[in-house]
Design a protein around this motif. Structure first.
Motif, PDB file in Angstrom:
ATOM      1  N   ILE A  50       0.847  -1.188   0.000  1.00 58.66           N
ATOM      2  CA  ILE A  50       0.000   0.000   0.000  1.00 58.66           C
ATOM      3  C   ILE A  50       0.886   1.242   0.000  1.00 58.66           C
ATOM      4  O   ILE A  50       1.824   1.351   0.796  1.00 58.66           O
ATOM      5  CB  ILE A  50      -0.927   0.023   1.227  1.00 58.66           C
ATOM      6  CG1 ILE A  50      -1.831  -1.196   1.218  1.00 58.66           C
ATOM      7  CG2 ILE A  50      -1.738   1.298   1.274  1.00 58.66           C
ATOM      8  CD1 ILE A  50      -2.690  -1.349   2.438  1.00 58.66           C
ATOM      9  N   LEU A  51       0.574   2.179  -0.890  1.00 60.23           N
ATOM     10  CA  LEU A  51       1.251   3.470  -0.943  1.00 60.23           C
ATOM     11  C   LEU A  51       0.245   4.542  -0.560  1.00 60.23           C
ATOM     12  O   LEU A  51      -0.840   4.607  -1.135  1.00 60.23           O
ATOM     13  CB  LEU A  51       1.777   3.760  -2.344  1.00 60.23           C
ATOM     14  CG  LEU A  51       2.817   2.794  -2.884  1.00 60.23           C
ATOM     15  CD1 LEU A  51       3.096   3.092  -4.335  1.00 60.23           C
ATOM     16  CD2 LEU A  51       4.080   2.882  -2.075  1.00 60.23           C
ATOM     17  N   GLU A  52       0.601   5.384   0.381  1.00 57.21           N
ATOM     18  CA  GLU A  52      -0.301   6.455   0.795  1.00 57.21           C
ATOM     19  C   GLU A  52       0.520   7.650   1.246  1.00 57.21           C
ATOM     20  O   GLU A  52       1.726   7.563   1.441  1.00 57.21           O
ATOM     21  CB  GLU A  52      -1.227   5.989   1.913  1.00 57.21           C
ATOM     22  CG  GLU A  52      -0.528   5.515   3.150  1.00 57.21           C
ATOM     23  CD  GLU A  52      -1.485   4.935   4.178  1.00 57.21           C
ATOM     24  OE1 GLU A  52      -1.035   4.734   5.309  1.00 57.21           O
ATOM     25  OE2 GLU A  52      -2.661   4.707   3.878  1.00 57.21           O
ATOM     26  N   GLY A  53      -0.151   8.781   1.385  1.00 60.70           N
ATOM     27  CA  GLY A  53       0.502   9.981   1.872  1.00 60.70           C
ATOM     28  C   GLY A  53       0.872  10.963   0.782  1.00 60.70           C
ATOM     29  O   GLY A  53       1.600  11.911   1.034  1.00 60.70           O
ATOM     30  N   TYR A  54       0.366  10.789  -0.443  1.00 59.02           N
ATOM     31  CA  TYR A  54       0.643  11.745  -1.518  1.00 59.02           C
ATOM     32  C   TYR A  54      -0.312  12.919  -1.374  1.00 59.02           C
ATOM     33  O   TYR A  54      -1.518  12.733  -1.294  1.00 59.02           O
ATOM     34  CB  TYR A  54       0.475  11.068  -2.885  1.00 59.02           C
ATOM     35  CG  TYR A  54       0.865  11.934  -4.050  1.00 59.02           C
ATOM     36  CD1 TYR A  54       2.189  12.236  -4.284  1.00 59.02           C
ATOM     37  CD2 TYR A  54      -0.092  12.446  -4.913  1.00 59.02           C
ATOM     38  CE1 TYR A  54       2.562  13.024  -5.360  1.00 59.02           C
ATOM     39  CE2 TYR A  54       0.268  13.231  -5.986  1.00 59.02           C
ATOM     40  CZ  TYR A  54       1.602  13.520  -6.212  1.00 59.02           C
ATOM     41  OH  TYR A  54       1.954  14.297  -7.267  1.00 59.02           O
ATOM     42  N   PHE A  61      -1.610  11.057  -8.811  1.00 63.43           N
ATOM     43  CA  PHE A  61      -1.442   9.812  -8.054  1.00 63.43           C
ATOM     44  C   PHE A  61      -1.948   8.632  -8.862  1.00 63.43           C
ATOM     45  O   PHE A  61      -1.365   7.554  -8.837  1.00 63.43           O
ATOM     46  CB  PHE A  61      -2.163   9.937  -6.714  1.00 63.43           C
ATOM     47  CG  PHE A  61      -1.567   9.098  -5.607  1.00 63.43           C
ATOM     48  CD1 PHE A  61      -0.210   8.878  -5.514  1.00 63.43           C
ATOM     49  CD2 PHE A  61      -2.384   8.538  -4.637  1.00 63.43           C
ATOM     50  CE1 PHE A  61       0.331   8.115  -4.493  1.00 63.43           C
ATOM     51  CE2 PHE A  61      -1.858   7.773  -3.612  1.00 63.43           C
ATOM     52  CZ  PHE A  61      -0.496   7.563  -3.541  1.00 63.43           C
ATOM     53  N   LYS A  62      -3.051   8.812  -9.610  1.00 68.30           N
ATOM     54  CA  LYS A  62      -3.562   7.751 -10.478  1.00 68.30           C
ATOM     55  C   LYS A  62      -2.566   7.430 -11.580  1.00 68.30           C
ATOM     56  O   LYS A  62      -2.349   6.267 -11.924  1.00 68.30           O
ATOM     57  CB  LYS A  62      -4.907   8.149 -11.080  1.00 68.30           C
ATOM     58  CG  LYS A  62      -6.054   8.079 -10.116  1.00 68.30           C
ATOM     59  CD  LYS A  62      -7.357   8.419 -10.803  1.00 68.30           C
ATOM     60  CE  LYS A  62      -8.523   8.378  -9.833  1.00 68.30           C
ATOM     61  NZ  LYS A  62      -9.788   8.701 -10.495  1.00 68.30           N
ATOM     62  N   ALA A  63      -1.940   8.467 -12.157  1.00 66.08           N
ATOM     63  CA  ALA A  63      -0.943   8.250 -13.207  1.00 66.08           C
ATOM     64  C   ALA A  63       0.267   7.506 -12.643  1.00 66.08           C
ATOM     65  O   ALA A  63       0.836   6.634 -13.307  1.00 66.08           O
ATOM     66  CB  ALA A  63      -0.517   9.576 -13.812  1.00 66.08           C
ATOM     67  N   ASP A  80      -9.495   5.427  -2.247  1.00 65.71           N
ATOM     68  CA  ASP A  80      -9.388   6.245  -1.033  1.00 65.71           C
ATOM     69  C   ASP A  80      -8.013   6.895  -0.893  1.00 65.71           C
ATOM     70  O   ASP A  80      -7.404   6.872   0.180  1.00 65.71           O
ATOM     71  CB  ASP A  80      -9.692   5.408   0.209  1.00 65.71           C
ATOM     72  CG  ASP A  80     -11.067   4.775   0.159  1.00 65.71           C
ATOM     73  OD1 ASP A  80     -11.976   5.413  -0.402  1.00 65.71           O
ATOM     74  OD2 ASP A  80     -11.223   3.648   0.670  1.00 65.71           O
ATOM     75  N   ASP A  81      -7.494   7.461  -1.968  1.00 68.24           N
ATOM     76  CA  ASP A  81      -6.179   8.108  -1.986  1.00 68.24           C
ATOM     77  C   ASP A  81      -5.061   7.160  -1.558  1.00 68.24           C
ATOM     78  O   ASP A  81      -4.091   7.565  -0.916  1.00 68.24           O
ATOM     79  CB  ASP A  81      -6.167   9.366  -1.107  1.00 68.24           C
ATOM     80  CG  ASP A  81      -7.060  10.453  -1.667  1.00 68.24           C
ATOM     81  OD1 ASP A  81      -7.216  10.494  -2.907  1.00 68.24           O
ATOM     82  OD2 ASP A  81      -7.597  11.246  -0.875  1.00 68.24           O
ATOM     83  N   LYS A  82      -5.191   5.904  -1.913  1.00 65.73           N
ATOM     84  CA  LYS A  82      -4.164   4.891  -1.664  1.00 65.73           C
ATOM     85  C   LYS A  82      -3.970   4.082  -2.936  1.00 65.73           C
ATOM     86  O   LYS A  82      -4.923   3.787  -3.653  1.00 65.73           O
ATOM     87  CB  LYS A  82      -4.581   3.930  -0.548  1.00 65.73           C
ATOM     88  CG  LYS A  82      -4.737   4.567   0.804  1.00 65.73           C
ATOM     89  CD  LYS A  82      -5.172   3.545   1.821  1.00 65.73           C
ATOM     90  CE  LYS A  82      -5.468   4.206   3.156  1.00 65.73           C
ATOM     91  NZ  LYS A  82      -5.942   3.247   4.144  1.00 65.73           N
ATOM     92  N   ILE A  83      -2.721   3.702  -3.195  1.00 64.58           N
ATOM     93  CA  ILE A  83      -2.426   2.775  -4.279  1.00 64.58           C
ATOM     94  C   ILE A  83      -2.246   1.406  -3.639  1.00 64.58           C
ATOM     95  O   ILE A  83      -1.450   1.248  -2.714  1.00 64.58           O
ATOM     96  CB  ILE A  83      -1.141   3.162  -5.033  1.00 64.58           C
ATOM     97  CG1 ILE A  83      -1.289   4.536  -5.686  1.00 64.58           C
ATOM     98  CG2 ILE A  83      -0.793   2.115  -6.080  1.00 64.58           C
ATOM     99  CD1 ILE A  83      -0.021   5.048  -6.329  1.00 64.58           C
TER     100      ILE A  83
END
Length: 109
Positions: A50-54, A61-63, A80-83
C-alpha cells in the motif's frame, strides 16, 4: 528487408509518428517534501503493498499508480487516496519512486 522498409515502399508519402514516451506523462508529477508511505499488509491471506501519503492532485497519483503497475506487470487499484499493489513489491516500488525523485518511507516489516 524488414517490415518498416516494406511499409515505406508501399506508402512512400506516409510520415511515421514518433512513439509516445510514457515517462513524459510522469515527469509532470508534483514532488512533495513529505515522504510517501510504503507499507505491507496481508488481506485474506494474500500480500499487498500500500502506498499512501501523496498530497498532490488525485490525477497525478492515479498516473503514478498506472506507471508502477505497468512497470512491475502486476495488478492493483487506486482507492481512497491509496495505491494498492498485489504482492510484496516494497523494495522495487521504493526504487521506482526514488528514481522519480520522491521521498519514500518504509513502514512495517
Amino acid at each position: 528487408m524488414d517490415l518498416q522498409d516494406q511499409l515505406k515502399n508501399l506508402f512512400p508519402d506516409h510520415i511515421s509518428e514518433e512513439p509516445v514516451n510514457e515517462t513524459q506523462e510522469t515527469k509532470d508529477l508534483w514532488l512533495q517534501d513529505d515522504p510517501i508511505i510504503c507499507k505491507y499488509e496481508k488481506r485474506k491471506g494474500k500480500p499487498i503493498t500500500i502506498l499512501e501519503g501523496y498530497t498532490g492532485a488525485t490525477q497525478d497519483f492515479k498516473a503514478l499508480a498506472k506507471d508502477i503497475k505497468k512497470t512491475l506487470s502486476v495488478g492493483g487499484s487506486f482507492k481512497d487516496d491509496k495505491i494498492i499493489i498485489q504482492g510484496d513489491y516494497r523494495d522495487k516500488i521504493m526504487q521506482i519512486l526514488k528514481a522519480k525523485g520522491f521521498n519514500v518511507k518504509r513502514v512495517g516489516g
